[in-house]
Enzyme design. Sequence first.
Site, PDB file in Angstrom:
ATOM      1  CG  ASP A 158     -16.094   2.094-132.858  1.00 16.57           C
ATOM      2  OD1 ASP A 158     -15.148   2.640-132.834  1.00 16.57           O
ATOM      3  OD2 ASP A 158     -16.762   1.887-131.802  1.00 16.57           O
ATOM      4  CG  ASP A 179     -11.041   2.677-129.998  1.00 16.44           C
ATOM      5  OD1 ASP A 179     -11.904   2.374-129.090  1.00 16.44           O
ATOM      6  OD2 ASP A 179      -9.988   2.041-129.877  1.00 16.44           O
ATOM      7  CD  GLU A 219     -12.833   4.933-125.853  1.00 13.38           C
ATOM      8  OE1 GLU A 219     -13.271   3.898-124.882  1.00 13.38           O
ATOM      9  OE2 GLU A 219     -11.909   4.331-126.676  1.00 13.38           O
ATOM     10  CG  HIS A 224     -18.212  -1.384-126.117  1.00 17.15           C
ATOM     11  ND1 HIS A 224     -18.056   0.097-126.433  1.00 17.15           N
ATOM     12  CD2 HIS A 224     -17.017  -1.522-126.520  1.00 17.15           C
ATOM     13  CE1 HIS A 224     -17.164   0.644-126.892  1.00 17.15           C
ATOM     14  NE2 HIS A 224     -16.231  -0.570-127.158  1.00 17.15           N
ATOM     15  CG  ASP A 225     -14.935  -0.375-123.467  1.00 17.08           C
ATOM     16  OD1 ASP A 225     -14.988  -1.478-123.947  1.00 17.08           O
ATOM     17  OD2 ASP A 225     -14.583   0.580-124.086  1.00 17.08           O
TER      18      ASP A 225
END
Length: 544
Positions: A100, A201, A262, A327-328
């Site tokens: 990431d 990200d 993302e 994960h969000d």
Amino acid sequence: MESFTCWWKESVIYQIYPRSFKDGNGDGIGDIPGIIDSIPYLSWLGVGAIWLSPIYRSPMYDFGYDISDYRKIDPIFGSIDDVDRLVKVAHEHGIALLFDMVLNHTSIEHPWFKESSSSLDNPKRNFYIWREHIGTWYPNNWYAAFGGRAWSLDASGGYYYLHSFLKEQPDLNWRDEQMVQSLFSDMAFWFDKGIDGFRLDVINLIMKDESLRNNPIGWGGRPRPYDLQRHLYDRNQVESHHALKKFRSWVDTYDEKMLVGEILVEKPGEPEMAASYLGNGTDELHLAFDFTFTWLPWSAKKWQRAALRWYRAVPQDGWPCWVLSNHDVKRAFSRYGEHEGRAMVAACFLLTQRGTPFIYYGEEKGLPDRSVAKSEIQDPLGIRYWPFHKGRDGARRPMIWDTTYQWGFSPTKAWLPPYERTVRPNENLLHGYRNLIRLRNTDAILRIGAICWIELTHTRSVLAYVRYGEVGFRLILLNFSKRTVACRSADLKRYVPNGEFSILFSEPNYESGHLDMSNKTIQLKPYQAIIASADTIFHGTPRQ
Ligand code: TEU
Ligand code: CA
């Protein structure tokens, strides 16, 4: 049919939240040695790549999404030798490894930020976005996604720095070429170590309006100040696309490396924004996340419409990807009512689309979303917004491995409470996922064949589509309803060859083993998911 072999188009990618996956050294927090021990499981499951949420050195204000050294591994997760070992073991099992990369912001503890804040003429001053503190006004009206204004004062109180998330996550200045080059060399470090690519990200936030204009008022669906404005100037600047084009040409100097981005959107369900970051399909990101399916309600028609819109949005030479959980967001299993049949239908949908499927750890075992008690909240978002937003801990509970203490996650009290004993990992779903992944891995039509949607005339609760190539057809039927549904063969025959389709996958079991189109209807049991195959030649292509 195209017959490319391209790992990031054809692999199933599995996201690991390292803190919660497997604890190798017994301190209650998941780590790299734990991931290494789990590679045989991932290989058994059939995944072709894993993406690890950040494991770099970090003060952990946002659990690693605040990086203080891009080239170091945080001791909580292990060492650089562990990474070398992970690369080796993963690659031996045919599994690619994605890290990431948080490129919009660093941690306040990153040496760049310390230098940048030290003086106005420091060479790294412009690595971040500074504005003088004048009067009582903030430099502009922007808010931070995680609460409060997007501006905080430096130690002297003389200057504000910009932060789109926590005040401990200062935003980098992508207009500074030297800063960008420094990020590239940090990424090169990992490419040279054998990392196969990066998940980027919030990559659509990197560039901000040059003159930092105020955002206009708007409504983003949630009553936090951040959502009460339209994000016209703090994201999606045209310069972000220019920056990504340069980024991509640099990445293309390596062999087979990949970037998946993302993309934050204001209005959920607008996949065109994510798609725009694919550029012409080959000159920006390799893949971009459209998050429509992370909130879409349970409805065959809505899923079909959303899928069609996403396919249309992706440029001709681009490639879609599919994601139900991360994960969000609230875990898919719970969003679908913690129902095995629905989860199986969703899995079959995910793994039979054209495009790269992403699986979030535990999704394959039907792990539910369980927010934690207020006193146990870890996520800064939950701490700030509880009870309005209980944070993201519910999706980050430690993985279930076996039936021993803390489900085999760790011998020591886990950093987040493990699932209660009433939760049961779903073996049937797990085997369903495995069979689907393995089927996809061995079937070029499912991986790269074209897709054509079938209109059924007598039901709105079944999704029907074909994946096809020169050598055959795969017919997919997904019954979203709790009732038995009859599909008319006549509807199907308009799109696919007449005759018998043999069943490649069916949950629940389809007794006869083949679909007989000479019958007037095909009966689907409640929540039945079927993949059937015909190798007969069909003259012409299916009608869309
Ligand atoms: O997430 C971006 C982000 O803002 C959302 O997904 C956020 O979690 C959501 O808006 C909550 O309402 C990325 C990472 O995936 C996330 O874990 C980080 O916290 C965030 O960036 C900051 O780096
Ligand atoms: Ca550990």
